[in-house]
Design a protein around this motif. Structure first.
Motif, mmCIF file in Angstrom:
data_model
loop_
_atom_site.group_PDB
_atom_site.id
_atom_site.type_symbol
_atom_site.label_atom_id
_atom_site.label_comp_id
_atom_site.label_asym_id
_atom_site.label_seq_id
_atom_site.Cartn_x
_atom_site.Cartn_y
_atom_site.Cartn_z
ATOM 1 N N TYR A 21 0.786 -1.077 0.072
ATOM 2 C CA TYR A 21 -0.001 -0.096 0.006
ATOM 3 C C TYR A 21 0.806 1.214 0.079
ATOM 4 N N SER A 22 1.744 1.204 0.913
ATOM 5 C CA SER A 22 2.856 2.272 0.816
ATOM 6 C C SER A 22 3.516 2.546 -0.515
ATOM 7 N N LYS A 23 4.017 1.648 -1.140
ATOM 8 C CA LYS A 23 4.522 1.615 -2.600
ATOM 9 C C LYS A 23 3.682 2.338 -3.413
ATOM 10 N N LEU A 24 2.272 1.806 -3.543
ATOM 11 C CA LEU A 24 1.565 2.197 -4.628
ATOM 12 C C LEU A 24 1.262 3.821 -4.540
ATOM 13 N N ASN A 25 1.171 4.170 -3.198
ATOM 14 C CA ASN A 25 0.806 5.494 -2.753
ATOM 15 C C ASN A 25 2.120 6.298 -2.737
ATOM 16 N N LYS A 26 3.210 6.119 -3.253
ATOM 17 C CA LYS A 26 4.237 6.955 -3.188
ATOM 18 C C LYS A 26 4.893 7.326 -4.454
ATOM 19 N N LYS A 27 5.274 8.580 -4.485
ATOM 20 C CA LYS A 27 5.932 9.177 -5.948
ATOM 21 C C LYS A 27 7.285 8.733 -5.943
ATOM 22 N N THR A 28 7.538 7.950 -6.245
ATOM 23 C CA THR A 28 9.159 7.293 -6.412
ATOM 24 C C THR A 28 10.297 8.458 -6.814
ATOM 25 N N ASN A 29 9.906 9.165 -8.062
ATOM 26 C CA ASN A 29 11.070 10.092 -8.325
ATOM 27 C C ASN A 29 12.295 9.439 -8.856
ATOM 28 N N LYS A 30 12.022 8.083 -9.309
ATOM 29 C CA LYS A 30 13.035 7.450 -9.759
ATOM 30 C C LYS A 30 13.727 7.928 -11.075
ATOM 31 N N ILE A 31 14.921 7.746 -11.192
ATOM 32 C CA ILE A 31 15.702 8.109 -12.597
ATOM 33 C C ILE A 31 16.288 6.777 -13.059
ATOM 34 N N GLY A 32 16.084 6.408 -14.242
ATOM 35 C CA GLY A 32 16.665 5.082 -14.672
ATOM 36 C C GLY A 32 15.974 4.525 -15.753
ATOM 37 N N THR A 33 16.528 3.220 -15.917
ATOM 38 C CA THR A 33 16.056 2.474 -16.956
ATOM 39 C C THR A 33 16.318 1.017 -16.694
ATOM 40 N N SER A 34 15.903 0.254 -17.443
ATOM 41 C CA SER A 34 15.976 -1.443 -17.082
ATOM 42 C C SER A 34 17.386 -1.853 -16.972
ATOM 43 N N ALA A 35 17.855 -2.915 -16.231
ATOM 44 C CA ALA A 35 19.066 -3.484 -16.083
ATOM 45 C C ALA A 35 19.639 -4.031 -17.565
ATOM 46 N N LYS A 36 18.580 -4.563 -18.171
ATOM 47 C CA LYS A 36 18.976 -4.981 -19.485
ATOM 48 C C LYS A 36 19.386 -3.899 -20.523
ATOM 49 N N ASP A 37 18.820 -2.740 -20.337
ATOM 50 C CA ASP A 37 19.181 -1.301 -21.350
ATOM 51 C C ASP A 37 20.442 -0.814 -20.932
ATOM 52 N N ILE A 38 20.551 -0.876 -19.575
ATOM 53 C CA ILE A 38 22.182 -0.647 -19.003
ATOM 54 C C ILE A 38 23.009 -1.174 -19.697
ATOM 55 N N GLU A 39 22.751 -2.854 -19.564
ATOM 56 C CA GLU A 39 23.760 -3.465 -20.048
ATOM 57 C C GLU A 39 24.020 -3.093 -21.500
ATOM 58 N N ILE A 40 23.127 -3.006 -22.395
ATOM 59 C CA ILE A 40 23.243 -2.736 -24.007
ATOM 60 C C ILE A 40 24.193 -1.281 -24.053
ATOM 61 N N ILE A 41 23.863 -0.397 -22.978
ATOM 62 C CA ILE A 41 24.909 0.879 -23.172
ATOM 63 C C ILE A 41 26.236 0.411 -22.844
ATOM 64 N N ILE A 42 26.360 -0.352 -21.847
ATOM 65 C CA ILE A 42 27.809 -0.711 -21.599
ATOM 66 C C ILE A 42 28.626 -1.437 -22.660
ATOM 67 N N ARG A 43 27.835 -2.523 -23.243
ATOM 68 C CA ARG A 43 28.295 -3.270 -24.421
ATOM 69 C C ARG A 43 28.570 -2.133 -25.563
ATOM 70 N N ASN A 44 27.619 -1.455 -25.955
ATOM 71 C CA ASN A 44 28.212 -0.535 -26.884
ATOM 72 C C ASN A 44 29.319 0.082 -26.839
ATOM 73 N N PHE A 45 29.464 0.435 -25.516
ATOM 74 C CA PHE A 45 30.925 1.245 -25.033
ATOM 75 C C PHE A 45 31.968 0.300 -25.235
ATOM 76 N N GLU A 46 31.993 -0.930 -24.659
ATOM 77 C CA GLU A 46 33.056 -1.951 -24.885
ATOM 78 C C GLU A 46 33.243 -2.422 -26.153
ATOM 79 N N ASP A 47 32.267 -2.171 -27.296
ATOM 80 C CA ASP A 47 32.411 -2.802 -28.592
ATOM 81 C C ASP A 47 32.811 -1.604 -29.454
ATOM 82 N N GLY A 48 32.980 -0.175 -28.722
ATOM 83 C CA GLY A 48 33.400 0.734 -29.575
ATOM 84 C C GLY A 48 32.560 1.681 -30.513
#
Length: 294
Positions: free
Chosen positions: A220-247
């Protein structure tokens, strides 16, 4: 004020079938709540979720979510931008709302779910979100099993309130969406709808909040909270990292993109000096600068 859009029986049945077909395609039975798994669904559909708080001058955010498309290397990318300055239950509903636009290919736009359903396309998307998150067949079954009737007009307010709080904590819809669902299937009267819909559920001193915290404080507390989160999924973060690693992206771009999600290369073991880049393009996306509003 524009008149309230009322969907006809044919439109409602089309939406109900679409929601049922998409749940089946995703392997989700009608009696199973989606709840927080909505993010996993986006990953299955290769939709990139961008979470960012966009504040407004008033009490409510200017918008709840936005969907946009771009093309990279002849591949279409789909993004859903989620305003995390809104309450979490409305964030879940907003994602489901955007999935209607994704499934029906209605293009890029911004959703303002606080608005009255006076736009046919948005009314359909809202009805789809409710049906996708909480199928009518599941709701009716729950009511029959618990009350031995499909009509709740004679149910006391206190009993009905507890019932709706339990539904909210199980199915993760906004409280008013639960009230609306009960009205849509004619389980409650118009008077009951008006009485329960007007309750200020964000008031933690209200009877509704006290019941919710007593039943399931964490959810109930989670549903009624403004999370103000900044982010994306772990999968998409991994894509960003691999794009860097692959040049495919350089150090500055790597640091810039991670910074959008309040992360740094150092978080992933890379010592890179972060450049002071302008993030206006990202802000423009969430403020709707490059989208056509319905």
């Amino acid at each position: 004020m524009n008149p309230l859009i009322m969907l006809n029986e044919v439109q409602i049945e089309e939406i109900r079938k679409l929601a049922k077909d998409k749940r089946e395609y995703l392997g989700i039975a009608s009696e199973v709540p989606i709840a927080n798994d909505i993010v996993t669904i986006l990953e299955k559909l290769d939709i990139i979720l961008l979470e960012y708080p966009i504040y407004s001058k008033g009490d409510s955010p200017d918008f709840s979510a936005a969907i946009m498309y771009s093309e990279e290397d002849n591949k279409e990318l789909t993004f859903i931008g989620l305003n995390t300055a809104d309450y979490f239950d409305k964030q879940v509903f907003a994602i489901a709302h955007e999935l209607y636009h994704y499934f029906t290919k209605t293009g890029s736009h911004i959703s303002r779910l606080n608005d009255i359903d006076n736009n046919l396309l948005e009314a359909k998307a809202n009805r789809f979100a409710a049906e996708f998150l909480f199928p009518e067949i599941a709701l009716k079954s729950i009511i029959i099993n618990e009350f031995k009737t499909s009509k709740l007009e004679k149910t006391s307010d206190k009993t009905l309130m507890r019932f709706m709080v339990r539904l909210q904590c199980s199915w993760w819809l906004p409280y008013r969406s639960i009230v609306k669902r009960l009205s849509e299937i004619s389980a409650i009267s118009k008077e009951q709808y008006n009485r329960f819909y007007d309750i200020d559920v964000r008031n933690l001193e209200s009877e509704h909040a006290k019941i919710g915290i007593a039943f399931n404080s964490e959810v109930y507390s989670k549903l009624n909270k403004k999370t103000n989160k900044i982010g994306t999924s772990a999968k998409d973060i991994e894509i960003i990292i691999r794009n860097f690693e692959d040049g495919l992206i350089d150090e500055d771009k790597f640091a810039e993109v991670l910074d959008l999600f309040d992360k740094t290369p150092d978080d992933f073991g890379y010592k890179i000096t972060v450049s002071d880049e302008d993030l206006e393009e990202f802000e423009d996306f969430f403020s709707g600068g490059n989208l056509d509003e319905d």
